[in-house]
Enzyme design. Structure first.
Site, PDB file in Angstrom:
ATOM      1  N   PHE A  14       0.837  -1.209   0.000  1.00  0.00           N
ATOM      2  CA  PHE A  14       0.000   0.000   0.000  1.00  0.00           C
ATOM      3  C   PHE A  14       0.877   1.267   0.000  1.00  0.00           C
ATOM      4  CE2 PHE A  14      -2.107   2.835   3.349  1.00  0.00           C
ATOM      5  CZ  PHE A  14      -2.734   3.635   2.407  1.00  0.00           C
ATOM      6  N   ASP A  59      12.470 -11.887  -1.785  1.00  0.00           N
ATOM      7  CA  ASP A  59      12.325 -11.866  -0.326  1.00  0.00           C
ATOM      8  C   ASP A  59      13.593 -11.235   0.259  1.00  0.00           C
ATOM      9  OD1 ASP A  59      12.395 -12.419   2.368  1.00  0.00           O
ATOM     10  OD2 ASP A  59      11.646 -14.478   2.154  1.00  0.00           O
ATOM     11  N   TYR A  65      21.374  -8.126  -3.835  1.00  0.00           N
ATOM     12  CA  TYR A  65      22.432  -7.704  -4.764  1.00  0.00           C
ATOM     13  C   TYR A  65      21.806  -6.982  -5.951  1.00  0.00           C
ATOM     14  CZ  TYR A  65      26.116  -7.497  -8.132  1.00  0.00           C
ATOM     15  OH  TYR A  65      27.015  -7.019  -9.038  1.00  0.00           O
ATOM     16  N   LYS A  94      11.229 -11.880  10.743  1.00  0.00           N
ATOM     17  CA  LYS A  94      12.409 -12.023   9.873  1.00  0.00           C
ATOM     18  C   LYS A  94      12.626 -10.791   9.008  1.00  0.00           C
ATOM     19  CE  LYS A  94      13.427 -15.965   7.870  1.00  0.00           C
ATOM     20  NZ  LYS A  94      13.196 -17.195   7.073  1.00  0.00           N
ATOM     21  N   ALA A 117      10.884   2.249   7.341  1.00  0.00           N
ATOM     22  CA  ALA A 117       9.470   2.452   7.675  1.00  0.00           C
ATOM     23  C   ALA A 117       9.244   1.825   9.041  1.00  0.00           C
ATOM     24  CB  ALA A 117       8.578   1.795   6.627  1.00  0.00           C
ATOM     25  N   TYR A 148       5.465  -7.741  15.549  1.00  0.00           N
ATOM     26  CA  TYR A 148       5.623  -6.536  14.726  1.00  0.00           C
ATOM     27  C   TYR A 148       6.370  -5.458  15.518  1.00  0.00           C
ATOM     28  CZ  TYR A 148       4.123  -2.691  11.616  1.00  0.00           C
ATOM     29  OH  TYR A 148       4.079  -1.614  10.749  1.00  0.00           O
TER      30      TYR A 148
END
Ligand code: UDP
Length: 312
Positions: A14, A59, A65, A94, A117, A148
């Site tokens: 978003f 991911d 790289y 993670k 963020a 979180y």
């Protein structure tokens, strides 16, 4: 001529996708990395023919790289709604820990600016209101939100260590509740949930007695704030959000009025550790970035309601 190349992790999400738009509009080249767990390719579909835009399904908990010069990396990748991060708790930890480490290592190797963020969740269930940046928070590390909250607290600590030890130019945005077009209809957050319930004539589910507060910032204001922070030289955390604080039941009434819906409000159990109040103290952002939100809740909600109407 391009002003530089930036990498945006979580760029199909978003806020991430709106940031891709902003940097492209400001003549940057953008490389978007997203593993699409909660991001959505449809958010960036309109950029697919833009020669300054590259999407890589990736991911970022793995080594990053990218060849050539990069002027900045904005690390947005994370599950961010309570429903999502409780569904993907390990991925959330993670990406906040390993993903932030990889993104910082990448920034260091490219001599690039690193923007994190972060979140108002670093304040947990706050005991002071509004929350200034020097409030240390009240977080339950083993509660459902801990995955979180703690990953973002760790990410802030890691970014700050990379700044102190390696001199990486870091920026830390503590993002408060943000809403607008491209939120996922079923991400479980209060804005898309209540709007879609209202539009479909379903009961509006308010959790607890609805007396808990949130302060909602429209996406365009948030993007402007993040963009200004990125270009500043402020390395300490900065709250970004709209200080217009509302109770959730009051918010539900506004949704009913703006949609013209005849739906009822029903009260359901309050989730564990749901913060009772949340409101940003944005004095620092005002002073250091000359930023404050400009979109009223009503104006922003009307645009968001139109977006969800189109996607019904
Ligand atoms: N909430 C609600 N009904 C819903 C979804 C959320 O009353 O269908 C409440 C939730 O309990 C919280 C607030 O709205 O107090 C904001 O929830 P959200 O999931 O949007 O994000 P949070 O600010 O809690 O991270």
């Amino acid at each position: 001529m391009s002003k530089g190349r930036v990498v945006i992790t979580g760029g199909a999400g978003f806020i991430g996708s709106h940031l891709c738009d902003k940097f492209l509009n400001e003549d940057y080249e953008v490389i978007c990395l997203d593993n699409l767990i909660t991001g959505d390719i449809s958010n960036i579909e309109h950029l697919s023919r833009n020669k300054n835009f590259t999407f890589i399904e990736y991911d970022v908990t793995n080594y990053i790289y990218i060849s050539g010069e990069v002027s900045g990396i904005l690390h947005l990748a994370s599950c961010a709604s309570p429903v999502d991060y409780q569904k993907y708790p390990i991925q959330t930890l993670k990406v906040g820990a390993l993903g932030t480490h990889k993104a910082l290592g990448f920034a260091k190797s490219k001599n690039a600016v690193f923007l994190l963020a972060s979140t108002s969740e670093v304040y947990g269930d706050p005991t002071v209101n509004p929350q200034p940046e020097d409030y240390w928070g009240n977080v339950n590390p083993v509660g459902p939100r801990g995955v979180y909250d703690e990953s973002k607290r760790f990410a802030e600590a890691l970014a700050t260590a990379y700044h102190r030890i390696h001199g990486v130019e870091v920026r830390i945005a503590r993002i408060f509740n943000t809403y607008g077009p491209r939120m996922r209809k079923n991400d479980g957050r209060v804005v898309p949930t209540l709007i879609n319930q209202a539009l479909q004539g379903q009961d509006l589910t308010v959790f607890g007695d609805g007396s808990q507060t949130r302060s909602f910032c429209y996406i365009d204001d948030m993007i402007e704030g993040i963009f200004l922070l990125y270009h500043s030289s402020v390395t300490e955390p900065i709250n970004l959000g709209n200080p217009d604080e509302k109770r959730i039941n009051e918010f539900a009434e506004i949704i009913l009025r703006l949609t013209g819906s005849k739906s009822k409000i029903v009260y359901q159990e309050l989730p564990v550790d749901d913060p009772k109040m949340r409101c940003p103290d944005i004095t620092k952002a005002k002073n250091l970035l000359k930023w404050e939100p400009e979109t009223s809740l009503e104006e922003g909600l009307k645009k968001t309601i139109d977006f969800f109407k189109r996607s019904l």
